[in-house]
Design a protein around this motif. Structure first.
Motif, mmCIF file in Angstrom:
data_model
loop_
_atom_site.group_PDB
_atom_site.id
_atom_site.type_symbol
_atom_site.label_atom_id
_atom_site.label_comp_id
_atom_site.label_asym_id
_atom_site.label_seq_id
_atom_site.Cartn_x
_atom_site.Cartn_y
_atom_site.Cartn_z
ATOM 1 N N LEU A 119 0.875 -1.307 0.206
ATOM 2 C CA LEU A 119 0.093 0.001 0.211
ATOM 3 C C LEU A 119 0.787 1.193 0.169
ATOM 4 C CD1 LEU A 119 -2.728 -0.968 2.757
ATOM 5 C CD2 LEU A 119 -3.165 -0.721 0.364
ATOM 6 N N GLY A 120 2.066 1.310 0.846
ATOM 7 C CA GLY A 120 2.854 2.450 0.899
ATOM 8 C C GLY A 120 3.970 2.309 1.730
ATOM 9 N N ASP A 121 4.600 3.470 1.895
ATOM 10 C CA ASP A 121 5.848 3.224 2.584
ATOM 11 C C ASP A 121 6.128 4.652 3.091
ATOM 12 O OD1 ASP A 121 8.050 2.249 3.911
ATOM 13 O OD2 ASP A 121 9.123 2.013 1.856
ATOM 14 N N ASN A 122 7.311 4.908 4.231
ATOM 15 C CA ASN A 122 7.559 6.320 5.080
ATOM 16 C C ASN A 122 6.221 6.757 5.282
ATOM 17 O OD1 ASN A 122 10.183 5.616 4.308
ATOM 18 N ND2 ASN A 122 9.800 6.069 2.333
ATOM 19 N N GLY A 123 5.366 6.379 5.656
ATOM 20 C CA GLY A 123 4.192 7.105 6.442
ATOM 21 C C GLY A 123 3.269 7.544 5.282
ATOM 22 N N LEU A 151 5.606 -0.929 8.396
ATOM 23 C CA LEU A 151 5.208 -0.162 9.451
ATOM 24 C C LEU A 151 4.059 0.720 8.989
ATOM 25 C CD1 LEU A 151 4.785 0.339 12.636
ATOM 26 C CD2 LEU A 151 6.776 1.952 12.396
ATOM 27 N N THR A 152 4.246 1.237 7.705
ATOM 28 C CA THR A 152 3.197 2.403 7.216
ATOM 29 C C THR A 152 1.905 1.355 6.984
ATOM 30 O OG1 THR A 152 5.089 3.365 6.127
ATOM 31 C CG2 THR A 152 3.014 3.616 5.104
ATOM 32 N N GLU A 153 2.005 0.243 6.220
ATOM 33 C CA GLU A 153 0.932 -0.553 5.695
ATOM 34 C C GLU A 153 0.290 -1.096 7.017
ATOM 35 O OE1 GLU A 153 3.270 -1.800 1.651
ATOM 36 O OE2 GLU A 153 3.553 -2.983 3.401
ATOM 37 N N LYS A 161 -2.234 6.477 13.352
ATOM 38 C CA LYS A 161 -1.609 7.423 12.626
ATOM 39 C C LYS A 161 -0.171 7.044 12.570
ATOM 40 C CE LYS A 161 -0.916 12.389 13.031
ATOM 41 N NZ LYS A 161 -0.047 12.543 11.869
ATOM 42 N N TYR A 162 0.582 7.211 11.278
ATOM 43 C CA TYR A 162 2.166 6.608 11.370
ATOM 44 C C TYR A 162 3.029 7.516 12.279
ATOM 45 C CZ TYR A 162 6.528 5.575 9.348
ATOM 46 O OH TYR A 162 7.893 5.110 9.058
ATOM 47 N N ARG A 163 3.950 6.701 13.042
ATOM 48 C CA ARG A 163 5.018 7.505 13.656
ATOM 49 C C ARG A 163 6.224 6.452 13.380
ATOM 50 N NH1 ARG A 163 2.836 6.996 18.885
ATOM 51 N NH2 ARG A 163 4.654 6.248 19.569
ATOM 52 N N GLU A 164 7.386 6.992 13.659
ATOM 53 C CA GLU A 164 8.704 6.187 13.558
ATOM 54 C C GLU A 164 8.903 5.498 14.782
ATOM 55 O OE1 GLU A 164 11.937 8.017 11.622
ATOM 56 O OE2 GLU A 164 10.834 8.178 9.631
ATOM 57 N N ILE A 188 5.927 -7.562 10.665
ATOM 58 C CA ILE A 188 6.021 -6.059 10.511
ATOM 59 C C ILE A 188 7.424 -5.639 10.186
ATOM 60 C CG2 ILE A 188 5.169 -3.645 11.029
ATOM 61 C CD1 ILE A 188 3.235 -4.910 12.968
ATOM 62 N N THR A 189 7.640 -5.217 8.845
ATOM 63 C CA THR A 189 8.833 -4.679 8.431
ATOM 64 C C THR A 189 9.296 -3.188 8.738
ATOM 65 O OG1 THR A 189 8.345 -4.300 6.284
ATOM 66 C CG2 THR A 189 8.825 -6.396 6.916
ATOM 67 N N SER A 190 10.468 -2.861 8.520
ATOM 68 C CA SER A 190 11.018 -1.473 8.684
ATOM 69 C C SER A 190 10.460 -0.741 10.018
ATOM 70 C CB SER A 190 10.179 -0.319 7.681
ATOM 71 O OG SER A 190 10.174 -1.009 6.395
ATOM 72 N N VAL A 191 10.910 -1.660 10.878
ATOM 73 C CA VAL A 191 10.495 -1.178 12.563
ATOM 74 C C VAL A 191 11.830 -1.000 13.240
ATOM 75 C CG1 VAL A 191 8.267 -2.000 12.854
ATOM 76 C CG2 VAL A 191 10.148 -3.458 13.579
ATOM 77 N N SER A 192 11.877 -0.305 14.401
ATOM 78 C CA SER A 192 13.032 0.003 15.141
ATOM 79 C C SER A 192 12.687 -0.654 16.339
ATOM 80 C CB SER A 192 13.747 1.278 15.555
ATOM 81 O OG SER A 192 13.766 1.815 14.133
ATOM 82 N N PRO A 193 12.835 -2.172 16.651
ATOM 83 C CA PRO A 193 12.383 -2.619 17.918
ATOM 84 C C PRO A 193 13.342 -2.047 19.113
ATOM 85 C CG PRO A 193 13.258 -4.328 16.445
ATOM 86 C CD PRO A 193 13.526 -3.102 15.773
#
Ligand code: PXL
Length: 296
Positions: A119-123, A151-153, A161-164, A188-193
């Motif tokens: 669906l998307g990326d970077n929020g 994470l955006t998807e 609401k998207y946040r990093e 869930i990808t593109s996360v900073s655990p």
């Protein structure tokens, strides 16, 4: 002639429902070589034909919704058996219904349905993506055994609401809520655990075991289209080869990491995607370092 294929396929077979973008290394031009290298037969069901992926201006776009119906009808008449159904970028919201019907028609007991809800990326939603696709993807996710949103998807699917900088508990909550919609496994990808600085990673939730996993790697300041497709393809291939979920996560994270490093050293137009051809053979190397951890 194909009736006896009700028994096992000699080579694991995947129905790959993605677009074919001629240039830029995304979707079928990434999915097919990765799965083939991993010893898996790919049967592409193309959703659209584009000259390049959507991040390159001026790309052409041919919606294949009608053609998909004809292809599916022919495959049904052949009684094909798929060990996995794996969908990604859809060419129109109506195709989500078609994919649901496809899953119902070709479902079998041992099969694994992987939905990458592109669906998307970077929020942000991808520019070519209609808002309606978000609702349709929610509906498709219900049919999946495994989903691999970034994470955006994940935020779009959950209406968050998207946040990093989500906390570990928030990320876990997202994974559980997504799995409550149907999938046994949510990645869930593109996360900073752990809110780790300079780390990028993935988290996963296995509903049956009620266990969370995380794998992180060093963050590289570069972003290449098609890495989400590559990631989900390695996951699909690894699980079909019989890997456990954490080993599949490890292999996929390591593969993306090597591919990004193989690419980043060149002064290169990132829109061409990762230099996949240079790193494909690494998919057949034994797993040498494993870095997965339980995510508590
Ligand atoms: O990698 C996801 C993707 C797949 N297909 C097309 C895209 C994108 C992301 O931009 O544009 C056509």
């Amino acid at each position: 002639m194909y009736r006896n294929q009700q028994q096992r396929n000699l080579v694991p077979r995947v129905a790959a429902i993605h677009d074919l973008s001629g240039f830029g290394r995304s979707s079928l031009t990434v999915v097919t070589p990765i799965l083939s290298t991993m010893g898996i037969q790919v049967c592409p069901l193309p959703t659209a034909v584009l000259s390049t992926h959507g991040a390159i201006k001026g790309h052409t776009f041919l919606d294949l919704t009608q053609e998909m119906e004809a292809i599916i009808a022919h495959w049904k008449s052949l009684d094909l058996r798929f060990d996995s159904i794996y969908s990604g970028y859809l060419g129109s919201p109506a195709q989500a219904n078609l994919v649901c019907e496809f899953i119902d028609a070709f479902k079998n007991e041992e099969q694994c349905v992987v939905v990458d809800p592109v669906l998307g990326d970077n929020g942000e939603l991808y520019p070519s993506m209609e808002e309606e696709m978000v609702d349709k993807m929610r509906f498709l996710v219900e049919k999946a055994d495994i989903i691999t949103p970034n994470l955006t998807e994940a935020c779009l699917l959950l209406g968050e609401k998207y946040r990093e900088d989500f906390t570990n508990d928030e990320l876990k909550n997202f994974a559980v809520r997504l799995s409550n919609e149907g999938p046994q496994i949510v990645i869930i990808t593109s996360v900073s655990p752990d809110e780790e600085q300079n780390k990028a990673g993935v988290i996963a939730y296995n509903k049956a075991e009620e266990r969370f996993w995380k794998v992180s790697c060093d963050y590289m300041p570069a972003s290449y289209p098609g890495t989400g497709d590559a990631f989900a393809s390695v996951i699909t291939g690894a699980l079909l080869q019989g890997d456990s979920l954490p080993i599949a996560l490890d292999r996929a994270v390591q593969f993306i990491s090597i591919a990004v490093r193989a690419t980043f050293g060149y002064n290169y137009d990132a829109r061409e995607g990762i230099l996949l051809e240079k790193v494909l053979p690494s998919l057949n190397a034994p797993v040498q370092v494993s870095s997965y951890q339980l995510f508590d």
